[in-house]
Design a protein around this motif. Structure first.
Motif, PDB file in Angstrom:
ATOM      1  N   GLY A   1       0.105  -1.425  -0.284  1.00  0.00           N
ATOM      2  CA  GLY A   1       0.182  -0.475   0.049  1.00  0.00           C
ATOM      3  C   GLY A   1       1.111   1.187  -0.365  1.00  0.00           C
ATOM      4  O   GLY A   1       0.114   2.232   0.627  1.00  0.00           O
ATOM      5  N   ALA A   2       1.864   1.401  -0.602  1.00  0.00           N
ATOM      6  CA  ALA A   2       2.608   1.947  -0.181  1.00  0.00           C
ATOM      7  C   ALA A   2       1.924   3.785  -1.158  1.00  0.00           C
ATOM      8  O   ALA A   2       2.344   4.729  -0.708  1.00  0.00           O
ATOM      9  CB  ALA A   2       4.399   2.026  -0.959  1.00  0.00           C
ATOM     10  N   PRO A   3       1.575   3.526  -2.727  1.00  0.00           N
ATOM     11  CA  PRO A   3       1.088   4.595  -2.910  1.00  0.00           C
ATOM     12  C   PRO A   3      -0.067   5.223  -1.883  1.00  0.00           C
ATOM     13  O   PRO A   3      -0.114   6.181  -1.897  1.00  0.00           O
ATOM     14  CB  PRO A   3      -0.263   4.001  -4.111  1.00  0.00           C
ATOM     15  CG  PRO A   3       1.219   3.214  -4.655  1.00  0.00           C
ATOM     16  CD  PRO A   3       1.875   1.986  -3.189  1.00  0.00           C
TER      17      PRO A   3
ATOM     18  N   HIS B   1      11.063   6.510  -1.825  1.00  0.00           N
ATOM     19  CA  HIS B   1      12.203   5.639  -0.700  1.00  0.00           C
ATOM     20  C   HIS B   1      11.551   4.442  -0.055  1.00  0.00           C
ATOM     21  O   HIS B   1      11.895   4.029   0.045  1.00  0.00           O
ATOM     22  CB  HIS B   1      12.197   6.903   1.066  1.00  0.00           C
ATOM     23  CG  HIS B   1      12.563   7.972   0.292  1.00  0.00           C
ATOM     24  ND1 HIS B   1      12.988   9.263   1.437  1.00  0.00           N
ATOM     25  CD2 HIS B   1      13.896   8.757  -0.704  1.00  0.00           C
ATOM     26  CE1 HIS B   1      14.064  10.060   0.603  1.00  0.00           C
ATOM     27  NE2 HIS B   1      14.154   9.801  -0.182  1.00  0.00           N
ATOM     28  N   MET B   2      10.603   5.174  -0.206  1.00  0.00           N
ATOM     29  CA  MET B   2       9.326   3.489   0.351  1.00  0.00           C
ATOM     30  C   MET B   2       9.716   2.616  -1.052  1.00  0.00           C
ATOM     31  O   MET B   2       9.939   1.010  -0.381  1.00  0.00           O
ATOM     32  CB  MET B   2       7.574   3.573   0.299  1.00  0.00           C
ATOM     33  CG  MET B   2       7.149   4.531   1.415  1.00  0.00           C
ATOM     34  SD  MET B   2       6.168   4.299   1.603  1.00  0.00           S
ATOM     35  CE  MET B   2       5.547   5.842   0.361  1.00  0.00           C
ATOM     36  N   ARG B   3       9.891   3.074  -2.104  1.00  0.00           N
ATOM     37  CA  ARG B   3      10.290   1.605  -2.958  1.00  0.00           C
ATOM     38  C   ARG B   3      11.549   1.636  -3.416  1.00  0.00           C
ATOM     39  O   ARG B   3      11.766   0.247  -3.412  1.00  0.00           O
ATOM     40  CB  ARG B   3      10.285   2.213  -4.724  1.00  0.00           C
ATOM     41  CG  ARG B   3       9.376   1.568  -6.013  1.00  0.00           C
ATOM     42  CD  ARG B   3       9.224   2.270  -6.935  1.00  0.00           C
ATOM     43  NE  ARG B   3       9.371   0.975  -7.994  1.00  0.00           N
ATOM     44  CZ  ARG B   3       8.345   0.556  -8.028  1.00  0.00           C
ATOM     45  NH1 ARG B   3       7.394   1.077  -7.997  1.00  0.00           N
ATOM     46  NH2 ARG B   3       8.388  -0.184  -9.404  1.00  0.00           N
ATOM     47  N   GLN B   4      12.360   2.342  -2.762  1.00  0.00           N
ATOM     48  CA  GLN B   4      13.552   1.544  -1.834  1.00  0.00           C
ATOM     49  C   GLN B   4      13.836   0.430  -1.243  1.00  0.00           C
ATOM     50  O   GLN B   4      14.966  -0.308  -1.554  1.00  0.00           O
ATOM     51  CB  GLN B   4      14.457   2.935  -1.973  1.00  0.00           C
ATOM     52  CG  GLN B   4      15.123   3.962  -3.107  1.00  0.00           C
ATOM     53  CD  GLN B   4      16.437   5.312  -2.398  1.00  0.00           C
ATOM     54  OE1 GLN B   4      16.131   5.767  -1.736  1.00  0.00           O
ATOM     55  NE2 GLN B   4      16.718   4.929  -3.452  1.00  0.00           N
TER      56      GLN B   4
ATOM     57  N   LYS C   1       5.344  16.643  -4.599  1.00  0.00           N
ATOM     58  CA  LYS C   1       7.109  16.463  -4.784  1.00  0.00           C
ATOM     59  C   LYS C   1       7.104  15.166  -3.980  1.00  0.00           C
ATOM     60  O   LYS C   1       7.553  14.416  -4.158  1.00  0.00           O
ATOM     61  CB  LYS C   1       8.141  17.465  -4.765  1.00  0.00           C
ATOM     62  CG  LYS C   1       7.851  18.224  -6.119  1.00  0.00           C
ATOM     63  CD  LYS C   1       7.996  19.805  -6.753  1.00  0.00           C
ATOM     64  CE  LYS C   1       8.573  20.245  -6.901  1.00  0.00           C
ATOM     65  NZ  LYS C   1       9.511  21.884  -7.316  1.00  0.00           N
ATOM     66  N   HIS C   2       6.880  16.099  -1.820  1.00  0.00           N
ATOM     67  CA  HIS C   2       6.582  15.238  -0.816  1.00  0.00           C
ATOM     68  C   HIS C   2       6.480  13.695  -1.482  1.00  0.00           C
ATOM     69  O   HIS C   2       7.337  12.682  -0.705  1.00  0.00           O
ATOM     70  CB  HIS C   2       6.269  15.836   0.369  1.00  0.00           C
ATOM     71  CG  HIS C   2       7.712  16.965   0.340  1.00  0.00           C
ATOM     72  ND1 HIS C   2       7.885  16.872   1.315  1.00  0.00           N
ATOM     73  CD2 HIS C   2       7.538  18.114   0.003  1.00  0.00           C
ATOM     74  CE1 HIS C   2       9.109  17.689   1.596  1.00  0.00           C
ATOM     75  NE2 HIS C   2       8.558  18.631   1.299  1.00  0.00           N
ATOM     76  N   GLY C   3       5.767  13.488  -2.004  1.00  0.00           N
ATOM     77  CA  GLY C   3       5.464  12.608  -2.041  1.00  0.00           C
ATOM     78  C   GLY C   3       5.986  11.472  -2.892  1.00  0.00           C
ATOM     79  O   GLY C   3       5.904   9.989  -2.371  1.00  0.00           O
ATOM     80  N   GLU C   4       6.523  12.106  -4.110  1.00  0.00           N
ATOM     81  CA  GLU C   4       6.597  11.296  -4.914  1.00  0.00           C
ATOM     82  C   GLU C   4       8.177  11.636  -4.075  1.00  0.00           C
ATOM     83  O   GLU C   4       9.081   9.502  -4.338  1.00  0.00           O
ATOM     84  CB  GLU C   4       6.850  12.479  -6.288  1.00  0.00           C
ATOM     85  CG  GLU C   4       5.931  12.040  -7.079  1.00  0.00           C
ATOM     86  CD  GLU C   4       6.018  13.363  -7.737  1.00  0.00           C
ATOM     87  OE1 GLU C   4       7.468  13.886  -7.892  1.00  0.00           O
ATOM     88  OE2 GLU C   4       5.847  14.081  -9.264  1.00  0.00           O
ATOM     89  N   LYS C   5       8.985  11.476  -3.471  1.00  0.00           N
ATOM     90  CA  LYS C   5      10.239  11.580  -3.057  1.00  0.00           C
ATOM     91  C   LYS C   5      10.073  10.378  -1.581  1.00  0.00           C
ATOM     92  O   LYS C   5      10.824   9.665  -1.831  1.00  0.00           O
ATOM     93  CB  LYS C   5       9.765  12.954  -1.898  1.00  0.00           C
ATOM     94  CG  LYS C   5      11.701  13.281  -1.465  1.00  0.00           C
ATOM     95  CD  LYS C   5      12.752  13.685  -0.439  1.00  0.00           C
ATOM     96  CE  LYS C   5      13.246  13.532  -0.442  1.00  0.00           C
ATOM     97  NZ  LYS C   5      13.802  14.966   0.797  1.00  0.00           N
ATOM     98  N   MET C   6       8.313  10.529  -0.919  1.00  0.00           N
ATOM     99  CA  MET C   6       8.245   9.149   0.074  1.00  0.00           C
ATOM    100  C   MET C   6       8.103   8.141  -0.498  1.00  0.00           C
ATOM    101  O   MET C   6       8.746   7.505  -0.422  1.00  0.00           O
ATOM    102  CB  MET C   6       7.320   9.645   1.124  1.00  0.00           C
ATOM    103  CG  MET C   6       6.565   8.562   1.632  1.00  0.00           C
ATOM    104  SD  MET C   6       5.078   9.569   2.330  1.00  0.00           S
ATOM    105  CE  MET C   6       6.238   9.570   4.220  1.00  0.00           C
TER     106      MET C   6
END
Length: 569
Positions: A328-330, A533-536, A525-530
């Motif tokens: 549920g990362a998105p 990071h979660m995807r990594q 942008k913060h959501g994309e960055k988060m």
């Protein structure tokens, strides 16, 4: 000629597995003992270790038994060649044994079976004791041709021969058949003694000739009792026997005719034994034939096509995306975007509007905002970070594609490897998301600047309203007497101060509106960055828990394919 019983403490051959050298000092090297056999045995050993838990256990057990037997045989005397005389009832193998030995060592007669235990005659004592112990020949049935007279006669060419007379393979006694079966698997040279009447015996061919058809190089067929045939019948009998053996898989079988009771009737057989002992290759040729037979069984567990060594980028990306969706990362990123915007409104929103809104807003709003981030953190602290069913579906999708390119047994091992950490993955995914959250707990400095500016504007507007009150009181109502102060007593300033109030309120509203647009862009942008990071973190989990075990299994299979070739020589 004299014979003697072999003492139990006869010196053993030197060297240990995988040494293939001779057993005595000064003995010539075994010409059939190059490192090729050792490499093949090492390759077979690696096949067994690679196949544990993956391949059929009977195949591994046979290979393991061969490795143990080969190791034991190679540690023992390399100067001695173990030759077994096996055959059915009445074939005359005991008479043949006595004829080669030159003495009546093995009982013969009309009552069958006469040989109930293996009898061994050894030419050359050095190193023979431990070898016969390993062969488990009873000490009462061990004989040695060791006199000086023997060495001056034709027997000198048999120096190093261990000739063993076995019980009948078709005996009604189970222990006799078991004795034959045991020696057939460990003898350096298999000699099958048949007679003109029963050379096509079904039991012999079904139980021994066919299963050991690959051992042609270490198998000798002796057609005994040819003295009962006419010369042309001998040729016909040999031709028919050869045809039968070739039909059963023996390529170019070696056939020798003998007549144990006739004078000079075993010379041809003796010559074969002399050549075999002199070559000293029977031991390693037998082991090589055994390795051929066992290694061939491993070829069914590999494909000719070059196997994959890694999980390709496409399947890797599909797995990561599936685990991302399962975790549920998105949704987490979207929730954090909303939390970011809500939290920003406390800093960059126009306080006047916030006060009015708060009067009719949910009283739990403040608590929800302060606890939102903690709720998100708590959501990923246990095994509910991702649903196990979603994880299992992701694993199945990636393994099915890889397993389809492998043989069935290795496909199953890849599936097992991919699922080896399946119960750990949901919690690991939750931990990876949890680790990404703290990086978004910092309040940007410009929020504080905007908040300061907004409250300054509120203060200016409030002071202006107060000022208007004084102007009304002192300028219009004359509360300050006939000569009020200029700043509070001139009623003409009211329009200008009122304009100041309106401008201040407008600037605050415009500032809040502009900042809301900026926050919206910043939150995306913060959501994309988060999410990045979660995807990594999810990629690390996928690699450690799924990709790495699969690739380890693929590497084992790749080495297995090469080791099959090594074992096959």
């Amino acid at each position: 000629m004299t014979t003697s019983a072999i003492p139990a403490n006869s010196p053993a051959g030197t060297g240990g597995y995988p040494t293939l050298g001779p057993s005595g000092p000064g003995a010539p090297a075994d010409p059939a003992g190059p490192p090729g056999l050792v490499e093949r045995l090492d390759g077979l050993d690696r096949l067994v270790r690679a196949g544990l838990g993956r391949l059929d256990q009977p195949v591994l057990d046979d290979a393991d038994a061969l490795l143990e037997r080969a190791g034991q045989r190679l540690r023992l005397s390399g100067e001695h060649t173990v030759v077994t005389l096996a055959g059915g009832t009445g074939s005359g193998k005991s008479s043949l044994f006595n004829a080669i030995c030159g003495l009546e060592l093995s009982p013969t007669g009309m009552r069958r079976p006469m040989t109930s235990k293996a009898h061994a005659c050894v030419w050359g004592l050095d190193g023979a004791g431990p070898l016969l112990d390993w062969l488990d020949v009873d000490k009462r049935h061990r004989y040695a041709r060791a006199s000086a007279l023997d060495l001056e006669r034709a027997d000198a060419g048999l120096q190093g021969l261990v000739l063993i007379d076995l019980p009948d393979h078709d005996s009604i006694q189970a222990m006799h058949r078991a004795e034959v079966d045991r020696f057939v698997t460990i003898a350096d040279l298999l000699v099958w003694v048949v007679d003109p009447q029963k050379y096509a015996d079904a039991a012999l061919h079904r139980n021994y000739i066919v299963p050991f058809a690959r051992h042609t190089g270490v198998t000798l067929i002796v057609l005994n009792q040819v003295d009962r045939l006419a010369p042309h019948e001998i040729d016909d009998c040999v031709a028919d026997l050869r045809r039968l053996l070739e039909a059963e898989g023996l390529a170019d079988p070696r056939i020798v005719t003998t007549a144990a009771v006739a004078e000079d009737g075993v010379h041809g057989f003796r010559d074969v034994l002399v050549d075999t002992v002199a070559a000293r290759r029977a031991r390693t040729e037998r082991l090589s034939a055994d390795v051929d037979r066992v290694a061939e069984r491993f070829t069914g567990y590999r494909l000719d096509a070059e196997p994959p060594t890694t999980v390709d980028d496409g399947r890797r990306a599909e797995l990561i995306q599936a685990l991302t969706d399962a975790a549920g990362a998105p949704a987490v990123a979207e929730a954090m975007e909303s939390a970011y915007e809500l939290r920003a409104s406390d800093f960059i929103g126009w306080p006047v509007t916030a006060i009015i809104t708060r009067l009719r807003s949910d009283p739990l709003r403040r608590m929800r905002l302060t606890e939102l981030r903690e709720e998100l953190r708590n959501a990923f602290t246990g095994p509910i970070g991702a649903q196990q069913g979603d994880v299992d579906n992701a694993l199945q999708n990636v393994t099915e594609g890889v397993a389809a390119e492998l043989p069935p047994h290795w496909g199953r091992s890849v599936r097992t490897a991919a699922r080896s950490h399946s119960t750990e993955i949901p919690e690991a995914l939750g931990e990876s998301l949890k680790e990404a959250l703290p990086t978004f707990n910092v309040v940007p400095r410009w929020w504080w600047l905007v908040k300061t500016w907004q409250y300054f504007l509120v203060l200016v507007a409030a002071l202006s309203v107060v000022w208007i009150g004084f102007l009304v009181a002192y300028g219009l109502l004359g509360a300050g007497g006939e000569d009020p102060d200029g700043l509070v007593g001139q009623a003409g300033l009211i329009p200008y101060v009122l304009i100041l109030v309106l401008c201040t309120l407008g600037m605050g509203w415009l500032t809040a509106s502009a900042c809301r647009n900026m926050v919206a862009l910043s939150s995306a942008k913060h959501g994309e960055k988060m999410e990045h990071h979660m995807r990594q973190g999810i990629e690390r989990v996928a690699h450690e828990k799924v990709i790495e075990p699969i690739e380890d299994e693929l590497e084992i299979y790749a080495r297995f394919r090469k080791d099959v070739d090594v074992a096959l020589g």
